[in-house]
Design an enzyme around this catalytic site. Structure first.
Site, PDB file in Angstrom:
ATOM      1  N   HIS A   1       0.827  -1.208   0.000  1.00  0.00           N
ATOM      2  CA  HIS A   1       0.000   0.000   0.000  1.00  0.00           C
ATOM      3  C   HIS A   1       0.861   1.258   0.000  1.00  0.00           C
ATOM      4  CE1 HIS A   1      -3.955   1.812   1.802  1.00  0.00           C
ATOM      5  NE2 HIS A   1      -3.877   1.950   0.502  1.00  0.00           N
ATOM      6  N   GLU A   2       0.465   2.242  -0.834  1.00  0.00           N
ATOM      7  CA  GLU A   2       1.187   3.516  -0.954  1.00  0.00           C
ATOM      8  C   GLU A   2       2.652   3.317  -1.342  1.00  0.00           C
ATOM      9  OE1 GLU A   2      -0.294   6.268  -1.135  1.00  0.00           O
ATOM     10  OE2 GLU A   2      -2.215   5.415  -0.536  1.00  0.00           O
ATOM     11  N   GLY A   3       2.889   2.352  -2.203  1.00  0.00           N
ATOM     12  CA  GLY A   3       4.247   2.113  -2.700  1.00  0.00           C
ATOM     13  C   GLY A   3       4.890   0.926  -2.020  1.00  0.00           C
TER      14      GLY A   3
END
Length: 592
Positions: free
Chosen positions: A442-444
């Site tokens: 998540h988020e990279g």
């Protein structure tokens, strides 16, 4: 059932280590006090335990689905909990008073919200994404956009999302194909598809404010051609916008949060004469990714907190279980008729519990330290503000990725402590692991943040970021050396590791080939993260000082564990990095 977080630990970190009450001497926070901070934390803990933790398992076992009327259906408890959360005003914690916020320090607000993340990761996602969305628009939106969209989000009436990824473009946002064309009325029309949109569709709020990345006609290629738009579910006049839910993604964890595939402008709805979803440009064209990074960086720190919170909940659950579960006898007791002992009396179980403690308490401390840097940047000027900004920039990839890796490992150990019961649905720890497994992606993913740390953050401005980090660590080392005792011994180890981090960074960039320099950037991220957490543990140990009692002895034990078991792992990692190893570069795909 164990509480999902330790209030004693939070009080220690905020007041005995970070001294957040001192922030009230600054104008921005002058209306607050130690009492108001404590009241916020008490309210957060009570609400999280009573309203959020009570439906965490039910939400996991009853995923959202699309009803016959096309609307998303969630269990009733989600709406009830979020309504009370909104009523409390906690969603407005760190916002300016000018937009209806409480103007709390970020560090206090993050500690408050961590309770909800630990109690129920899925339900907490809806308002927490909204906070990031509203913060971005408060920074870059026009006064009209702030009045129209930010204020209702701060009030909790509207919720918000971030729409970046597409089916063919995840981390490579340069490849997005969503288009925006200007309309005659000054607005824009969006057409395209967005994927993996958390909280992208539901009936929990009056409106959903989507922040959407898209490309305008004639835009430059790559990320320099991306613009940012507001695309609400409902337009200001109440008309349904042309945004359609195509389907829900079904995940292994965090199941209570809707995760959506959305079509913008496919003709499902017709809000205006021109085809497409009605949207409003944020700021200037082609600056969209820069604006979105305001929310993305906040979200990355938020993911770090989420991973920490879930790991912390698992640790406390396994600690409680280990105290009451009896099995086996002391190794020097050969009498089979003697009573079984609690498993916490076995050395290997204590090892697993202490490892968890060192991971989750270290990660929580790091997240709060980073959050205080936000306050420092916001309330100081000149070099102090610049240094806070730079240090936060360097730490952000670690704040996101280190807890995502090691607090997930804590969840794995929590299952192990439970033994066979650990991977059954009757015990919470199996859900904690599934919920937390999202966060390394998540988020990279780790690889993205390794590239960010080594490829950008430690070399920006002539290496100022790395110099500042190592310099800050050295200041702690000097204080620990002066303090003497175990802290001085740990300081010697930490200084050597921090110096090695700097030396290896130079060695990596001396390769003269960026592919070689960055080939093992994930290993670099892991090693740098362990150095940073070691520093954070040294800082906590300094805050403990000569204080006595089980709590402080526990901090000493966790620090000792991290320096003896974890920091030494960085030695082989630094050796590998310094060798400019080409194993992965030279590997032919056909060999796999």
């Amino acid at each position: 059932m164990a509480d999902p977080l330790s209030r004693r630990d939070i009080d220690f970190l905020l007041h005995e280590w970070l001294d957040v009450t001192a922030l009230t001497e600054r104008e921005r926070f002058s209306e607050h006090s130690r009492e108001t901070f404590d009241d916020v934390l008490s309210l957060s803990a009570d609400m999280a335990i009573e309203l959020f933790s009570t439906h965490n398992k039910k939400g996991d076992q009853n995923e959202p689905y699309v009803g016959e009327d096309g609307k998303v259906v969630l269990i009733d408890e989600v709406r009830t909990a979020l309504a009370e959360f909104t009523k409390s005003g906690l969603i407005a914690g760190s916002f300016d008073e000018s937009v209806g916020g409480l103007q709390l320090p970020s560090v206090v607000s993050k500690a408050s919200l961590a309770w909800f993340q630990a109690a129920n990761p899925s339900s907490s996602t809806y308002p927490f994404l909204t906070v990031g969305n509203a913060n971005l628009l408060a920074e870059y939106g026009t006064p009209e956009q702030i009045d129209t969209w930010v204020r209702p989000m701060v009030e909790g009436r509207f919720y918000g999302t971030m729409c970046l990824s597409e089916p063919q473009a995840g981390s490579t946002l340069a490849d997005i194909t969503t288009k925006a064309v200007p309309a005659d009325d000054g607005s824009w029309r969006l057409t395209g598809t967005k994927m993996w949109i958390s909280a992208g569709e539901h009936e929990l709020s009056e409106n959903i404010v989507h922040l959407v990345l898209a490309k305008t006609p004639g835009a430059p290629a790559g990320v320099k051609g991306i613009s940012l738009f507001i695309a609400p579910k409902y337009l200001p006049d109440g008309t349904r916008n042309d945004i359609a839910l195509v389907g829900l993604n079904h995940k292994m964890g965090n199941r209570g949060t809707t995760n959506c595939l959305l079509n913008f402008g496919d003709g499902t709805h017709s809000p205006a004469d021109e085809k497409g979803a009605v949207a409003y440009l944020v700021g200037e064209e082609h600056h969209g990714l820069m604006y979105m990074f305001h929310m993305m960086n906040e979200a990355r720190i938020g993911v770090g907190f989420l991973a920490t919170a879930i790991g912390y909940a698992g640790y406390l659950a396994s600690l409680e279980y280990a105290k009451v579960r009896t099995q086996g006898r002391p190794l020097d007791n050969k009498d089979p008729s003697s009573p079984a002992i609690p498993i916490i009396d076995h050395a290997d179980v204590r090892r697993m519990l202490l490892a968890q403690k060192s991971y989750v308490e270290g990660a929580l401390a790091l997240g709060l330290y980073a959050s205080k840097l936000v306050d420092e940047e916001q309330t100081t000027e000149g070099e102090a503000a610049e240094n806070a900004h730079t240090l936060l920039e360097v730490l952000t990839p670690i704040v996101k990725s280190w807890p995502s890796q090691w607090c997930l490992e804590a969840n794995s150990l929590a299952i192990q402590v439970h033994g066979g019961y650990g991977y059954t649905k009757e015990f919470d720890v199996e859900q904690y692991y599934r919920d937390n497994r999202l966060n390394p992606i998540h988020e990279g993913a780790h690889g993205i943040h390794g590239l960010d740390l080594l490829g950008r953050k430690v070399v920006m401005n002539g290496g100022k970021g790395l110099q500042l980090l190592v310099g800050t660590i050295t200041e702690s080392v000097d204080r620990a050396t002066a303090a003497g005792g175990p802290a001085a011994d740990y300081a010697t180890q930490l200084k050597a590791a921090a110096d090695r981090l700097a030396e290896v960074t130079v060695a990596l960039w001396s390769a003269g080939d960026v592919s070689v320099s960055l080939a093992n950037s994930t290993v670099y991220l892991e090693a740098a993260g362990h150095v940073v957490i070691s520093w954070i543990w040294l800082e906590q140990l300094l805050a403990v000082g000569e204080k006595t009692g089980d709590f402080y002895d526990g901090k000493r034990a966790a620090a000792q564990y991290f320096f003896r078991y974890e920091l030494p792992k960085t030695g082989p990692q630094f050796d590998l990095l310094a060798s400019l190893d080409r194993t992965t570069l030279d590997l032919e795909p056909a060999w796999l």
